[in-house]
Scaffold this motif. Structure first.
Motif, mmCIF file in Angstrom:
data_model
loop_
_atom_site.group_PDB
_atom_site.id
_atom_site.type_symbol
_atom_site.label_atom_id
_atom_site.label_comp_id
_atom_site.label_asym_id
_atom_site.label_seq_id
_atom_site.Cartn_x
_atom_site.Cartn_y
_atom_site.Cartn_z
ATOM 1 N N CYS A 48 0.826 -1.211 0.000
ATOM 2 C CA CYS A 48 0.000 0.000 0.000
ATOM 3 C C CYS A 48 0.859 1.259 0.000
ATOM 4 C CB CYS A 48 -0.957 0.010 1.183
ATOM 5 S SG CYS A 48 -0.174 0.296 2.765
ATOM 6 N N GLY A 49 2.147 1.141 0.238
ATOM 7 C CA GLY A 49 3.034 2.293 0.175
ATOM 8 C C GLY A 49 3.185 3.068 1.471
ATOM 9 N N VAL A 50 2.516 2.638 2.526
ATOM 10 C CA VAL A 50 2.624 3.341 3.811
ATOM 11 C C VAL A 50 3.923 2.942 4.487
ATOM 12 C CG1 VAL A 50 1.605 3.633 6.097
ATOM 13 C CG2 VAL A 50 0.139 3.498 4.101
ATOM 14 N N ARG A 51 4.765 3.939 4.778
ATOM 15 C CA ARG A 51 6.025 3.675 5.471
ATOM 16 C C ARG A 51 5.814 3.785 6.974
ATOM 17 N NH1 ARG A 51 10.081 7.809 3.515
ATOM 18 N NH2 ARG A 51 8.228 9.088 3.388
ATOM 19 N N LEU A 111 -5.141 0.698 -1.798
ATOM 20 C CA LEU A 111 -5.269 -0.724 -1.495
ATOM 21 C C LEU A 111 -4.086 -1.464 -2.102
ATOM 22 C CD1 LEU A 111 -9.050 -1.202 -2.270
ATOM 23 C CD2 LEU A 111 -7.973 -0.928 -0.031
ATOM 24 N N GLY A 112 -3.583 -2.434 -1.365
ATOM 25 C CA GLY A 112 -2.511 -3.259 -1.898
ATOM 26 C C GLY A 112 -3.038 -4.110 -3.039
ATOM 27 N N GLY A 113 -2.227 -4.312 -4.038
ATOM 28 C CA GLY A 113 -2.703 -5.037 -5.208
ATOM 29 C C GLY A 113 -2.129 -6.431 -5.323
ATOM 30 N N ALA A 114 -2.977 -7.364 -5.715
ATOM 31 C CA ALA A 114 -2.528 -8.732 -5.953
ATOM 32 C C ALA A 114 -1.580 -8.780 -7.151
ATOM 33 C CB ALA A 114 -3.728 -9.646 -6.175
#
Length: 70
Positions: A12-15, A52-55
């Motif tokens: 998701c890119g959240v650090r 959203l994280g992607g498959a």
């Protein structure tokens, strides 16, 4: 790992953020007050704007691992 910079939010890119002189990262969305750690200097993250994280990303990375020479 789960306590690393990307934690469980890898796709998701959240650090993550960590305390001064700390090594354990936390998934804190708000910038810490009175903290001068360069790694934590990114802006606050709106919980409603987290992608959203992607498959697809997971599948691409898994393929890279599976086809890498050992």
């Amino acid at each position: 790992g789960h306590s690393g910079k990307n934690g469980c939010c890898m796709y998701c890119g959240v650090r993550g953020r960590h305390k001064t002189h700390g090594t354990h990262y936390y998934p804190a969305l708000l910038k810490l007050r009175d903290c001068c750690v360069k790694a934590n200097d990114h802006a606050n993250i709106d919980v409603f704007l987290i992608p959203l994280g992607g498959a697809d990303d997971y599948a691409k990375n898994l393929e890279l691992i599976m086809t890498a020479p050992s």
